[in-house]
Design a protein around this motif. Structure first.
Motif, mmCIF file in Angstrom:
data_model
loop_
_atom_site.group_PDB
_atom_site.id
_atom_site.type_symbol
_atom_site.label_atom_id
_atom_site.label_comp_id
_atom_site.label_asym_id
_atom_site.label_seq_id
_atom_site.Cartn_x
_atom_site.Cartn_y
_atom_site.Cartn_z
ATOM 1 N N GLY A 165 0.809 -1.212 0.000
ATOM 2 C CA GLY A 165 0.000 0.000 0.000
ATOM 3 C C GLY A 165 0.842 1.261 0.000
ATOM 4 N N ILE A 166 1.964 1.246 0.729
ATOM 5 C CA ILE A 166 2.851 2.408 0.747
ATOM 6 C C ILE A 166 3.453 2.638 -0.633
ATOM 7 C CG2 ILE A 166 5.022 3.266 1.685
ATOM 8 C CD1 ILE A 166 4.201 1.907 4.353
ATOM 9 N N VAL A 167 3.867 1.574 -1.294
ATOM 10 C CA VAL A 167 4.407 1.702 -2.652
ATOM 11 C C VAL A 167 3.323 2.189 -3.609
ATOM 12 C CG1 VAL A 167 5.356 0.407 -4.603
ATOM 13 C CG2 VAL A 167 6.228 0.010 -2.304
ATOM 14 N N ALA A 168 2.113 1.664 -3.476
ATOM 15 C CA ALA A 168 1.006 2.101 -4.333
ATOM 16 C C ALA A 168 0.699 3.576 -4.104
ATOM 17 C CB ALA A 168 -0.227 1.253 -4.075
ATOM 18 N N MET A 169 0.747 4.020 -2.847
ATOM 19 C CA MET A 169 0.503 5.424 -2.545
ATOM 20 C C MET A 169 1.577 6.314 -3.177
ATOM 21 S SD MET A 169 -1.473 7.591 -0.743
ATOM 22 C CE MET A 169 -2.176 6.746 0.633
ATOM 23 N N PHE A 170 2.824 5.879 -3.105
ATOM 24 C CA PHE A 170 3.917 6.625 -3.712
ATOM 25 C C PHE A 170 3.731 6.718 -5.230
ATOM 26 C CE2 PHE A 170 8.191 6.677 -5.619
ATOM 27 C CZ PHE A 170 8.616 7.913 -5.148
ATOM 28 N N LEU A 171 3.362 5.613 -5.860
ATOM 29 C CA LEU A 171 3.132 5.626 -7.308
ATOM 30 C C LEU A 171 1.945 6.506 -7.675
ATOM 31 C CD1 LEU A 171 3.739 1.866 -8.135
ATOM 32 C CD2 LEU A 171 5.255 3.792 -8.617
ATOM 33 N N MET A 172 0.916 6.510 -6.819
ATOM 34 C CA MET A 172 -0.239 7.354 -7.077
ATOM 35 C C MET A 172 0.136 8.828 -6.979
ATOM 36 S SD MET A 172 -3.797 7.737 -5.006
ATOM 37 C CE MET A 172 -2.906 8.599 -3.731
ATOM 38 N N LEU A 173 0.994 9.168 -6.017
ATOM 39 C CA LEU A 173 1.426 10.559 -5.886
ATOM 40 C C LEU A 173 2.242 10.999 -7.099
ATOM 41 C CD1 LEU A 173 2.329 10.731 -2.104
ATOM 42 C CD2 LEU A 173 0.348 11.711 -3.263
ATOM 43 N N ILE A 174 3.036 10.100 -7.645
ATOM 44 C CA ILE A 174 3.768 10.417 -8.873
ATOM 45 C C ILE A 174 2.787 10.634 -10.021
ATOM 46 C CG2 ILE A 174 5.321 9.450 -10.622
ATOM 47 C CD1 ILE A 174 6.889 8.169 -8.348
ATOM 48 N N ALA A 175 1.695 9.874 -10.040
ATOM 49 C CA ALA A 175 0.713 10.000 -11.113
ATOM 50 C C ALA A 175 -0.093 11.293 -11.012
ATOM 51 C CB ALA A 175 -0.227 8.799 -11.097
ATOM 52 N N PHE A 176 0.035 12.045 -9.912
ATOM 53 C CA PHE A 176 -0.630 13.345 -9.807
ATOM 54 C C PHE A 176 0.076 14.418 -10.621
ATOM 55 C CE2 PHE A 176 -2.982 12.233 -5.789
ATOM 56 C CZ PHE A 176 -4.228 12.460 -6.334
ATOM 57 N N ILE A 177 1.293 14.153 -11.051
ATOM 58 C CA ILE A 177 2.027 15.112 -11.870
ATOM 59 C C ILE A 177 1.288 15.240 -13.203
ATOM 60 C CG2 ILE A 177 4.214 15.563 -13.053
ATOM 61 C CD1 ILE A 177 5.573 13.894 -10.848
ATOM 62 N N PRO A 178 1.091 16.475 -13.681
ATOM 63 C CA PRO A 178 0.398 16.637 -14.959
ATOM 64 C C PRO A 178 1.082 15.857 -16.087
ATOM 65 C CG PRO A 178 0.598 18.743 -13.853
ATOM 66 C CD PRO A 178 1.394 17.754 -13.049
ATOM 67 N N LEU A 179 0.278 15.303 -16.951
ATOM 68 C CA LEU A 179 0.677 14.474 -18.090
ATOM 69 C C LEU A 179 1.247 13.117 -17.693
ATOM 70 C CD1 LEU A 179 2.205 17.190 -20.429
ATOM 71 C CD2 LEU A 179 -0.097 16.242 -20.449
ATOM 72 N N VAL A 180 1.166 12.758 -16.420
ATOM 73 C CA VAL A 180 1.565 11.421 -15.981
ATOM 74 C C VAL A 180 0.344 10.706 -15.396
ATOM 75 C CG1 VAL A 180 3.281 10.117 -14.654
ATOM 76 C CG2 VAL A 180 3.837 12.379 -15.451
ATOM 77 N N GLY A 181 -0.845 11.271 -15.609
ATOM 78 C CA GLY A 181 -2.076 10.679 -15.092
ATOM 79 C C GLY A 181 -2.381 9.309 -15.668
ATOM 80 N N TRP A 182 -1.824 9.012 -16.826
ATOM 81 C CA TRP A 182 -2.027 7.684 -17.424
ATOM 82 C C TRP A 182 -1.465 6.585 -16.521
ATOM 83 C CZ3 TRP A 182 2.499 5.186 -17.908
ATOM 84 C CH2 TRP A 182 3.661 5.960 -17.966
ATOM 85 N N ALA A 183 -0.549 6.928 -15.618
ATOM 86 C CA ALA A 183 0.037 5.921 -14.728
ATOM 87 C C ALA A 183 -0.991 5.360 -13.752
ATOM 88 C CB ALA A 183 1.216 6.514 -13.966
ATOM 89 N N ASN A 184 -2.101 6.072 -13.576
ATOM 90 C CA ASN A 184 -3.155 5.544 -12.702
ATOM 91 C C ASN A 184 -3.750 4.258 -13.256
ATOM 92 O OD1 ASN A 184 -3.257 7.352 -10.477
ATOM 93 N ND2 ASN A 184 -4.100 8.897 -11.854
ATOM 94 N N TRP A 185 -3.667 4.069 -14.574
ATOM 95 C CA TRP A 185 -4.125 2.803 -15.161
ATOM 96 C C TRP A 185 -3.293 1.632 -14.640
ATOM 97 C CZ3 TRP A 185 -8.641 2.466 -17.293
ATOM 98 C CH2 TRP A 185 -9.198 3.557 -17.951
#
Length: 82
Positions: free
Chosen positions: A9-29
């Motif tokens: 969950g901590i790793v997933a949260m970190f990856l989700m925070l990275i996906a908040f960067i504009p134009l990196v929202g596709w990483a949420n998939w």
């Protein structure tokens, strides 16, 4: 199982925070299925552990579910692109 799901969950949260960067929202998939697997691991950990010793598994379950919900909302806001 509880510790694994909490770390997942901590790793997933970190990856989700990275996906908040504009134009990196596709990483949420990628984040949503990753966190869903963590939630399944946590659910198994909650079922297999004793009542008094399943705190880490419950925390991992909640963290992974929060990541799934926030990432899904972020996908809906940006239409999965931004």
């Amino acid at each position: 199982m509880g510790l694994i799901s909490l770390l997942w969950g901590i790793v997933a949260m970190f990856l989700m925070l990275i996906a908040f960067i504009p134009l990196v929202g596709w990483a949420n998939w990628l984040v949503i299925p990753f966190a869903a697997v963590g939630a399944v691991i946590a659910a198994i950990g909650v079922m297999l552990s004793d009542k008094g010793s399943n705190g880490r598994a419950k925390a991992g379950l909640m963290l992974n579910l929060i990541v799934v919900v926030v990432a899904a909302v972020r996908l809906n806001l940006g239409f999965g692109v931004i």
